[in-house]
Design a protein around this motif. Structure first.
Motif, PDB file in Angstrom:
ATOM      1  N   PRO A   1       0.797  -1.227   0.000  1.00 22.23           N
ATOM      2  CA  PRO A   1       0.000   0.000   0.000  1.00 22.23           C
ATOM      3  C   PRO A   1       0.828   1.274   0.000  1.00 22.23           C
ATOM      4  N   HIS A   2       2.106   1.150   0.334  1.00 19.69           N
ATOM      5  CA  HIS A   2       2.998   2.312   0.391  1.00 19.69           C
ATOM      6  C   HIS A   2       4.401   1.840   0.039  1.00 19.69           C
TER       7      HIS A   2
ATOM      8  N   GLU B   1       7.196   2.281   1.215  1.00 21.47           N
ATOM      9  CA  GLU B   1       8.059   1.938   2.332  1.00 21.47           C
ATOM     10  C   GLU B   1       7.664   0.630   3.006  1.00 21.47           C
TER      11      GLU B   1
ATOM     12  N   LYS C   1       7.140  -2.881   2.039  1.00 18.21           N
ATOM     13  CA  LYS C   1       7.300  -3.807   0.914  1.00 18.21           C
ATOM     14  C   LYS C   1       7.851  -5.177   1.314  1.00 18.21           C
TER      15      LYS C   1
END
Length: 381
Positions: free
Chosen positions: A265-266, A268, A270
């Motif tokens: 979702p972002h 950072e 992952k």
């Protein structure tokens, strides 16, 4: 859409072979519970993702094999040919006569710049064979020198040259008591570089997979081949075709894109992991029966308690009703290893999968403020 796999080092090439062999066996196995039409659609979707085809009909893995020593690559090529079902392209291999000596810096700063053009040209040729590219799947170890050092260098080059294509790195976390004395340094250096160039990092821990082989698969003398087969099974369960929401005979065409959309979702956040259920030997499977309700109940508790395998699930851990632990219970939840993942994806495969009711099982999990929505991809092939 197709995925180009880059197999790096001894670990990456050995796992890569098992992955392709498992994918091919699954796609061309018995028809099972699928109709002939469904089975043909499933095979076509799998072939598009992972294999090209020669004029004589032989399937060729969409892969580039890289190692600084030729022994493992020669063994991998030979095993693929001996399978008699698929093979690697001889023109998609790169090897040298000098290894990296488990030295991350040597792989990254010496082998990388020295062989950059040759390796990237092989990758480009493999990309050009794809009608539509979904992205790259890079398989590598974090303990050695070639997989970790050269792998970090190649991933950075892929980001520079194919910035619009997705890149997922499959990283093998070393044993806690590994033989490589600098494995901790290699792992940290690899992660620090991959975090800036990869779109997702799928991590498997050797210690956890070893426990799965010993406790769930009942293997007495565990070899790397056994561990690699477990890894291949888990990866295949994720990457094989899954139905889209449009209905039957419509498979999702962008495998990496769908995974990233649901799980990253972002930029950072992952770091990814896989949990499979059930996981057992073939002999035990023949004498076992399962229900979707039972499997989903166990899977939900594995998620909540952050258990890496089915055995040893802590059933005392429960999600806080408000979505956030109260101050008085903060220490307790921390002690019970409450899961703090930000996104989760459930993939179901098997007989009567459409009868599986996810709502009663996972509804309370949605109360977590860690995640706003739960995604499900369902396939019954």
């Amino acid at each position: 859409m197709s995925i180009v796999t880059v197999q790096l080092g001894q670990c990456g090439n050995q796992i890569g072979f098992e992955v392709f062999d498992a994918l091919f066996s699954d796609a061309h196995g018995p028809q099972g519970h699928c109709s002939k039409r469904e089975n043909e659609a499933y095979q076509a979707s799998c072939k598009e993702r992972f294999f090209s085809e020669e004029k004589n009909g032989v399937s060729i893995a969409r892969a580039v094999l890289v190692d600084m020593e030729s022994k493992v690559i020669n063994q991998t090529l030979s095993k693929a040919v001996q399978s008699g079902r698929w093979k690697y392209s001889q023109q998609s291999c790169f090897c040298q006569k000098q290894g990296s000596g488990n030295n991350w810096a040597y792989g990254y700063s010496v082998h990388g710049p020295r062989h950059e053009d040759s390796i990237m040209n092989l990758i480009q040729k493999e990309v050009e064979k794809c009608d539509s590219l979904s992205g790259f799947f890079i398989i590598m170890s974090m303990a050695g020198g070639t997989g970790s050092g050269l792998g970090a260098f190649i991933t950075q080059n892929l980001q520079d040259q194919y910035s619009n294509s997705l890149k997922m790195n499959h990283n093998i976390w070393p044993y806690g008591t590994g033989e490589v004395i600098v494995q901790n340094y290699n792992s940290i250096l690899t992660l620090s570089h991959l975090y800036g160039s990869s779109d997702a990092l799928l991590v498997h821990e050797n210690d956890i997979v070893h426990k799965i082989c010993a406790k769930l698969m009942n293997i007495k003398q565990i070899s790397f081949n056994d561990i690699n087969q477990v890894l291949a099974h888990q990866l295949g369960s994720v990457f094989q075709p899954t139905y889209s929401e449009e209905g039957s005979f419509h498979y999702r065409r962008n495998p990496l894109g769908d995974l990233m959309e649901n799980l990253v979702p972002h930029p950072e956040f992952k770091m990814l992991g896989i949990r499979n259920i059930p996981q057992m030997s073939e002999n035990s499977l023949a004498y076992s029966t399962f229900t979707w309700a039972g499997l989903l109940k166990h899977l939900r508790q594995m998620l909540i308690s952050n258990a890496k395998m089915e055995e040893g699930i802590d059933w005392q851990v429960q999600p806080p009703l408000s979505g956030r632990p109260t101050l008085g219970k903060m220490a307790l939840n921390k002690k019970l290893c409450f899961n703090t993942s930000v996104a989760n994806l459930v993939v179901l495969r098997g007989k009567d999968v459409h009868s599986a009711d996810l709502e009663p099982t996972f509804i309370s999990t949605r109360n977590l403020e860690l995640k706003k929505k739960t995604f499900w991809i369902v396939s019954h092939c």
